[in-house]
Design an enzyme around this catalytic site. Sequence first.
Site, PDB file in Angstrom:
ATOM      1  N   GLY A   1       1.090  -1.098   6.640  1.00 26.13           N
ATOM      2  CA  GLY A   1       1.106   0.377   6.585  1.00 26.13           C
ATOM      3  C   GLY A   1      -0.203   1.228   7.030  1.00 26.13           C
ATOM      4  O   GLY A   1      -0.509   2.134   6.769  1.00 26.13           O
TER       5      GLY A   1
ATOM      6  N   GLY B   1      -0.034   4.806   8.158  1.00 26.46           N
ATOM      7  CA  GLY B   1       0.346   5.928   7.413  1.00 26.46           C
ATOM      8  C   GLY B   1      -1.051   6.770   6.973  1.00 26.46           C
ATOM      9  O   GLY B   1      -2.239   6.587   7.494  1.00 26.46           O
ATOM     10  N   GLN B   2      -0.871   7.578   5.925  1.00 25.02           N
ATOM     11  CA  GLN B   2      -1.775   8.615   5.493  1.00 25.02           C
ATOM     12  C   GLN B   2      -3.026   7.890   5.437  1.00 25.02           C
ATOM     13  O   GLN B   2      -4.000   8.124   5.540  1.00 25.02           O
ATOM     14  CB  GLN B   2      -1.116   9.550   4.480  1.00 25.02           C
ATOM     15  CG  GLN B   2      -2.049  10.783   4.073  1.00 25.02           C
ATOM     16  CD  GLN B   2      -2.153  11.459   3.174  1.00 25.02           C
ATOM     17  OE1 GLN B   2      -0.953  10.899   2.201  1.00 25.02           O
ATOM     18  NE2 GLN B   2      -2.525  12.520   2.763  1.00 25.02           N
TER      19      GLN B   2
ATOM     20  N   ASP C   1       1.847  -2.413  11.067  1.00 23.86           N
ATOM     21  CA  ASP C   1       2.713  -1.180  10.425  1.00 23.86           C
ATOM     22  C   ASP C   1       4.189  -1.839  11.217  1.00 23.86           C
ATOM     23  O   ASP C   1       4.090  -2.535  12.217  1.00 23.86           O
ATOM     24  CB  ASP C   1       2.191   0.166  10.893  1.00 23.86           C
ATOM     25  CG  ASP C   1       2.847   1.079   9.921  1.00 23.86           C
ATOM     26  OD1 ASP C   1       3.986   1.353   9.857  1.00 23.86           O
ATOM     27  OD2 ASP C   1       2.005   1.785   9.106  1.00 23.86           O
ATOM     28  N   ILE C   2       5.175  -0.925  10.620  1.00 21.90           N
ATOM     29  CA  ILE C   2       6.422  -1.234  11.088  1.00 21.90           C
ATOM     30  C   ILE C   2       6.527  -0.258  12.458  1.00 21.90           C
ATOM     31  O   ILE C   2       7.491  -0.290  13.194  1.00 21.90           O
ATOM     32  CB  ILE C   2       7.583  -0.997  10.437  1.00 21.90           C
ATOM     33  CG1 ILE C   2       7.802   0.281   9.510  1.00 21.90           C
ATOM     34  CG2 ILE C   2       8.061  -2.219   9.476  1.00 21.90           C
ATOM     35  CD1 ILE C   2       8.928   0.537   8.787  1.00 21.90           C
TER      36      ILE C   2
ATOM     37  N   ASP D   1       6.796  -6.264   9.694  1.00 19.02           N
ATOM     38  CA  ASP D   1       7.548  -5.742   8.532  1.00 19.02           C
ATOM     39  C   ASP D   1       7.322  -6.472   7.188  1.00 19.02           C
ATOM     40  O   ASP D   1       7.759  -7.692   7.210  1.00 19.02           O
ATOM     41  CB  ASP D   1       9.045  -5.963   9.187  1.00 19.02           C
ATOM     42  CG  ASP D   1      10.117  -5.181   7.945  1.00 19.02           C
ATOM     43  OD1 ASP D   1       9.483  -4.698   7.034  1.00 19.02           O
ATOM     44  OD2 ASP D   1      11.256  -5.330   8.359  1.00 19.02           O
TER      45      ASP D   1
ATOM     46  N   TYR E   1      10.818   6.613  -7.030  1.00 21.91           N
ATOM     47  CA  TYR E   1       9.589   6.438  -6.876  1.00 21.91           C
ATOM     48  C   TYR E   1       8.795   5.877  -7.881  1.00 21.91           C
ATOM     49  O   TYR E   1       7.920   4.912  -8.037  1.00 21.91           O
ATOM     50  CB  TYR E   1       8.956   7.435  -5.875  1.00 21.91           C
ATOM     51  CG  TYR E   1       7.469   7.337  -5.439  1.00 21.91           C
ATOM     52  CD1 TYR E   1       7.349   6.385  -4.610  1.00 21.91           C
ATOM     53  CD2 TYR E   1       6.532   8.060  -6.219  1.00 21.91           C
ATOM     54  CE1 TYR E   1       5.833   6.088  -4.236  1.00 21.91           C
ATOM     55  CE2 TYR E   1       5.374   7.864  -5.837  1.00 21.91           C
ATOM     56  CZ  TYR E   1       4.702   7.050  -4.690  1.00 21.91           C
ATOM     57  OH  TYR E   1       3.519   6.755  -4.349  1.00 21.91           O
TER      58      TYR E   1
ATOM     59  N   LYS F   1       7.145   2.352  -8.964  1.00 17.61           N
ATOM     60  CA  LYS F   1       5.545   2.155  -9.069  1.00 17.61           C
ATOM     61  C   LYS F   1       5.320   1.611 -10.708  1.00 17.61           C
ATOM     62  O   LYS F   1       4.463   0.600 -10.941  1.00 17.61           O
ATOM     63  CB  LYS F   1       5.027   3.438  -8.916  1.00 17.61           C
ATOM     64  CG  LYS F   1       4.628   3.875  -7.615  1.00 17.61           C
ATOM     65  CD  LYS F   1       3.990   2.911  -6.826  1.00 17.61           C
ATOM     66  CE  LYS F   1       3.732   3.376  -5.344  1.00 17.61           C
ATOM     67  NZ  LYS F   1       3.197   2.507  -4.456  1.00 17.61           N
TER      68      LYS F   1
HETATM   69  N1  SER Z   1       1.739  11.705  -3.173  1.00 14.32           N
HETATM   70  C1  SER Z   1       2.753  10.994  -3.827  1.00 14.32           C
HETATM   71  C2  SER Z   1       4.177  11.622  -3.821  1.00 14.32           C
HETATM   72  O1  SER Z   1       4.039  12.884  -3.808  1.00 14.32           O
HETATM   73  C3  SER Z   1       2.521  10.784  -5.387  1.00 14.32           C
HETATM   74  O2  SER Z   1       1.991   9.457  -5.247  1.00 14.32           O
HETATM   75  O3  SER Z   1       5.203  10.905  -3.743  1.00 14.32           O
END
Ligand code: SER
Length: 319
Positions: free
Chosen positions: A8, A11-12, A34-35, A52, A143, A147
């Site tokens: 990743g 990514g950010q 990254d993909i 991947d 999500y 987690k």
């Molecule tokens: N920044 C993330 C989200 O908003 C939270 O871990 O999904």
Amino acid sequence: MERILIIGAAGQIGSELTLELRKIYGNSNVFATDIKDAQADIKETGPFQLLDVMDDKHLIHFVIRHKITQIYHLAAVLSGNAEKLPVQAWHINMNSLMNILEVAKLVEEVKKIFWPSSIAVFGPSTPKQMTPQVTFMEPTTVYGISKLAGERWCEYYFKRYGTDIRSLRYPGLISYKTEPGGGTTDWAVEIFFEAVKKGKYTCFLNENTVQPLMFMDDAIKATISLMEAERSKLDIHSAYNICGPCLSPGMVTDSIRNYIPDFAVEYKPDFRQQIADSWPQSVDDSLLRKNIGWQPGFDLKKITEIMLLKIREKNNFSK
Ligand code: SER
């Protein structure tokens, strides 16, 4: 000598963490993957390859071939996007972590893993203020469920196989280099970009919704300190609470108006309002402070100054 795999990297978090780790461990020892294609600086300063993480065979070959000793697994489907395709998001978030845990178990050279958790592990029954490290956790998003399950799997692998996996429950991360995608805290980045580019912003959360946030530099510093800490100093084998400033869109708007006085903000809450309402407003991170000496360095004023300056620079450069 450490040889680090970043999953990743475009990514950010990855786009900044990769460069920081290269400064510490040497450019050629930090393998960015990254993909999707990565930014020029990631590709120019060291190795970059498409990979991947869902492809377990390719992953294990890569780890063995490059003699990887540490893995940072940063790829995930964030909270808002995950609600649009729940089953697919669950599959990606869980199976990618399981692939990493299995690689760490099978390949002896892999000594340490970093995998981010999130404030999304908490839910409506969790105390909202100064949320304790150990508390009620009944997340209502896919999500968050992924987690929380991930945290439990990390601790399971630690206890059962001795896998050294370290994790932080990141709050919303504010950064200017790479924007996040599909999260519930994305407004805290978008608001700065729109202020500079358009002078106005339509926010998807209410004005007074307070969320725990953190500037990216602080997140990177905490992540690297956690990874460098002696294992014996760490009390947590799942994920640590961590927190920076706790801010609402209204508070960030006021701060931006010190520099852009006519910045106009409209509030049109969407489905993410309900998600934000189920998450904490502030988090108790005293255990992380005690274990690794963590302290945030960026408050709202500093964050506003840097975000506006850097976004203006980016804007001028791209014109
Ligand atoms: N920044 C993330 C989200 O908003 C939270 O871990 O999904």
